[in-house]
Scaffold this motif. Sequence first.
Motif, PDB file in Angstrom:
ATOM      1  N   SER A  25      16.743 -20.155  -8.393  1.00 36.79           N
ATOM      2  CA  SER A  25      17.409 -19.888  -9.667  1.00 36.79           C
ATOM      3  C   SER A  25      18.135 -21.118 -10.189  1.00 36.79           C
ATOM      4  N   ALA A  26      17.731 -22.299  -9.741  1.00 34.74           N
ATOM      5  CA  ALA A  26      18.355 -23.538 -10.189  1.00 34.74           C
ATOM      6  C   ALA A  26      18.217 -23.683 -11.701  1.00 34.74           C
ATOM      7  N   ASP A  27      19.316 -24.049 -12.341  1.00 30.47           N
ATOM      8  CA  ASP A  27      19.322 -24.260 -13.796  1.00 30.47           C
ATOM      9  C   ASP A  27      18.851 -23.023 -14.554  1.00 30.47           C
ATOM     10  N   GLY A  28      19.202 -21.858 -14.051  1.00 28.29           N
ATOM     11  CA  GLY A  28      18.812 -20.619 -14.729  1.00 28.29           C
ATOM     12  C   GLY A  28      17.894 -19.806 -13.851  1.00 28.29           C
ATOM     13  N   ARG A  29      16.619 -19.716 -14.223  1.00 29.42           N
ATOM     14  CA  ARG A  29      15.642 -18.954 -13.451  1.00 29.42           C
ATOM     15  C   ARG A  29      14.386 -19.796 -13.275  1.00 29.42           C
ATOM     16  N   TYR A  30      14.262 -20.429 -12.132  1.00 31.46           N
ATOM     17  CA  TYR A  30      13.136 -21.317 -11.872  1.00 31.46           C
ATOM     18  C   TYR A  30      11.919 -20.529 -11.408  1.00 31.46           C
ATOM     19  N   TRP A  31      12.109 -19.662 -10.410  1.00 36.20           N
ATOM     20  CA  TRP A  31      11.006 -18.863  -9.898  1.00 36.20           C
ATOM     21  C   TRP A  31      10.771 -17.664 -10.808  1.00 36.20           C
ATOM     22  N   CYS A  32       9.517 -17.417 -11.170  1.00 33.30           N
ATOM     23  CA  CYS A  32       9.181 -16.295 -12.049  1.00 33.30           C
ATOM     24  C   CYS A  32       8.039 -15.512 -11.429  1.00 33.30           C
ATOM     25  N   GLU A  33       8.271 -14.225 -11.162  1.00 31.82           N
ATOM     26  CA  GLU A  33       7.165 -13.390 -10.714  1.00 31.82           C
ATOM     27  C   GLU A  33       6.983 -12.170 -11.611  1.00 31.82           C
ATOM     28  N   GLU A  34       7.616 -12.215 -12.800  1.00 34.82           N
ATOM     29  CA  GLU A  34       7.307 -11.209 -13.816  1.00 34.82           C
ATOM     30  C   GLU A  34       5.999 -11.527 -14.510  1.00 34.82           C
ATOM     31  N   ALA A  35       5.480 -12.706 -14.226  1.00 32.86           N
ATOM     32  CA  ALA A  35       4.174 -13.113 -14.752  1.00 32.86           C
ATOM     33  C   ALA A  35       3.447 -13.899 -13.685  1.00 32.86           C
ATOM     34  N   SER A  36       2.134 -13.841 -13.717  1.00 28.16           N
ATOM     35  CA  SER A  36       1.316 -14.622 -12.793  1.00 28.16           C
ATOM     36  C   SER A  36       0.032 -15.007 -13.511  1.00 28.16           C
ATOM     37  N   TYR A  37      -0.681 -15.951 -12.926  1.00 26.09           N
ATOM     38  CA  TYR A  37      -1.936 -16.422 -13.522  1.00 26.09           C
ATOM     39  C   TYR A  37      -3.099 -16.001 -12.640  1.00 26.09           C
ATOM     40  N   GLU A  38      -4.133 -15.531 -13.292  1.00 23.27           N
ATOM     41  CA  GLU A  38      -5.323 -15.072 -12.595  1.00 23.27           C
ATOM     42  C   GLU A  38      -6.512 -15.945 -12.977  1.00 23.27           C
ATOM     43  N   PHE A  39      -7.254 -16.381 -11.969  1.00 26.26           N
ATOM     44  CA  PHE A  39      -8.439 -17.206 -12.151  1.00 26.26           C
ATOM     45  C   PHE A  39      -9.639 -16.478 -11.561  1.00 26.26           C
ATOM     46  N   VAL A  40     -10.820 -16.944 -11.934  1.00 25.03           N
ATOM     47  CA  VAL A  40     -12.035 -16.518 -11.249  1.00 25.03           C
ATOM     48  C   VAL A  40     -12.498 -17.664 -10.357  1.00 25.03           C
ATOM     49  N   GLU A  41     -13.389 -17.370  -9.443  1.00 26.54           N
ATOM     50  CA  GLU A  41     -13.779 -18.340  -8.423  1.00 26.54           C
ATOM     51  C   GLU A  41     -14.321 -19.643  -9.013  1.00 26.54           C
ATOM     52  N   SER A  42     -15.107 -19.559 -10.073  1.00 26.57           N
ATOM     53  CA  SER A  42     -15.690 -20.769 -10.646  1.00 26.57           C
ATOM     54  C   SER A  42     -14.613 -21.684 -11.214  1.00 26.57           C
ATOM     55  N   GLU A  43     -13.529 -21.121 -11.723  1.00 23.60           N
ATOM     56  CA  GLU A  43     -12.425 -21.930 -12.243  1.00 23.60           C
ATOM     57  C   GLU A  43     -11.702 -22.642 -11.108  1.00 23.60           C
ATOM     58  N   ILE A  44     -11.529 -21.955  -9.996  1.00 25.38           N
ATOM     59  CA  ILE A  44     -10.919 -22.594  -8.825  1.00 25.38           C
ATOM     60  C   ILE A  44     -11.814 -23.718  -8.310  1.00 25.38           C
ATOM     61  N   ASP A  45     -13.119 -23.485  -8.277  1.00 26.69           N
ATOM     62  CA  ASP A  45     -14.057 -24.531  -7.852  1.00 26.69           C
ATOM     63  C   ASP A  45     -13.940 -25.754  -8.765  1.00 26.69           C
ATOM     64  N   CYS A  46     -13.759 -25.492 -10.056  1.00 30.64           N
ATOM     65  CA  CYS A  46     -13.632 -26.572 -11.033  1.00 30.64           C
ATOM     66  C   CYS A  46     -12.365 -27.389 -10.780  1.00 30.64           C
ATOM     67  N   LEU A  47     -11.248 -26.729 -10.505  1.00 29.45           N
ATOM     68  CA  LEU A  47      -9.992 -27.416 -10.227  1.00 29.45           C
ATOM     69  C   LEU A  47     -10.077 -28.216  -8.925  1.00 29.45           C
TER      70      LEU A  47
END
Length: 378
Positions: A25-47
């Motif tokens: 919670s440094a400088d307010g709210r650093y960690w956020c788990e009210e939202a998350s990002y979802e990828f598909v396998e091909s996107e992970i392969d690309c990264l």
Amino acid sequence: MRRRHTQARPDWVTRLADIGFTYHSADGRYWCEEASYEFVESEIDCLEAATESLHQLCLDAVERVIRDNRFADLHIPEAWRPRIIRSWERQDPSLYGRFDLWYDGVGAPKLIEYNADTPTALLEASVAQWFWLQEIRPGGDQFNSLHERLIRRWTELRRGAFGDMVHLACMDHSEEDRQNLLYLADTACQAGWRVQTLGMDQIGWDGAARRFVDVANAPIDILFKLYPWEWMGLDAFATHLSPDVMTVLEPAWKQVLSHKGLLALLWEWFPGHPNLLPAAFSAPIDPTAFVQKPFWSREGANITIVNGAKVLTTDGPYNDGGSVYQEYVPFPDFDGWHPIIGSWIIGDEAGGIGIREDQGLVHGNLSRFAPHEFVKEV
């Protein structure tokens, strides 16, 4: 790639504290788990592929800077150059680094900058988001083998080291740096190292023995530091920082890669590469849309973004040196939030990602960390 609204765990503060993530919670709210990002396998392969490709480009860039004597382009002082060259010629090993990438799930990932020397946000990427996933979606998948790869890399480094003791140091007043350091010390310990943590101000020089020592006057033969090389180069003991005196992680040759001027050199040597943005030293390639970055800036300080008639400038202490100009590409917009992908390289292998998001155009120390997962192709 999409941003999902998720339900925060009711005891998330306790859960994070249990793993040593105390700056959530440094400088307010650093960690956020009210939202998350979802990828598909091909996107992970690309990264993953982009990360390993950029890593190879960067290694080639170090070789070219040394071979063609391009240190002056990076404003690296002459007194520092022999140490960098010697470190590269000795093949001093690297532990890790973090590429910050633009990515929208459609186009190729683009390098925004490379945190090659003192990258943090590791504890949250390696441990915190993994436990989050296991609790909210048991059996879910995540691009995250950071913990295992760090232990493996420490094991590899130990095989090539003289001795089994490593000192790990940071600026003690930074809670984030200290907790990241303690986590790295734990991974080194699991790999069989004896470890000692200390503050940077607790490192001394024994002139008679010509060696660095800790507060107990024990020799420091191998030092991992969360402290930039450009700061070390200005410290009182800088003249003693020969690679022959002490092995340092990250090694001195990482100074070439932790410099924003790297962006211009990469574009010069690899123009049109799908994972690079056009960049130059003297002036923007496109004067209507560019980002001006000081050579040594950190955490989004002293950045200028020009997009047509719109100009945004951030404050900071890094405005007294040279700059690099990189093409401006707007970050993807997910419900008003703009993610940047922090993609980790451990040794020579991609190890996972962490995501920082912001409602502004510049990501800094107030930008939130959001966890992620990936699913099978639909």
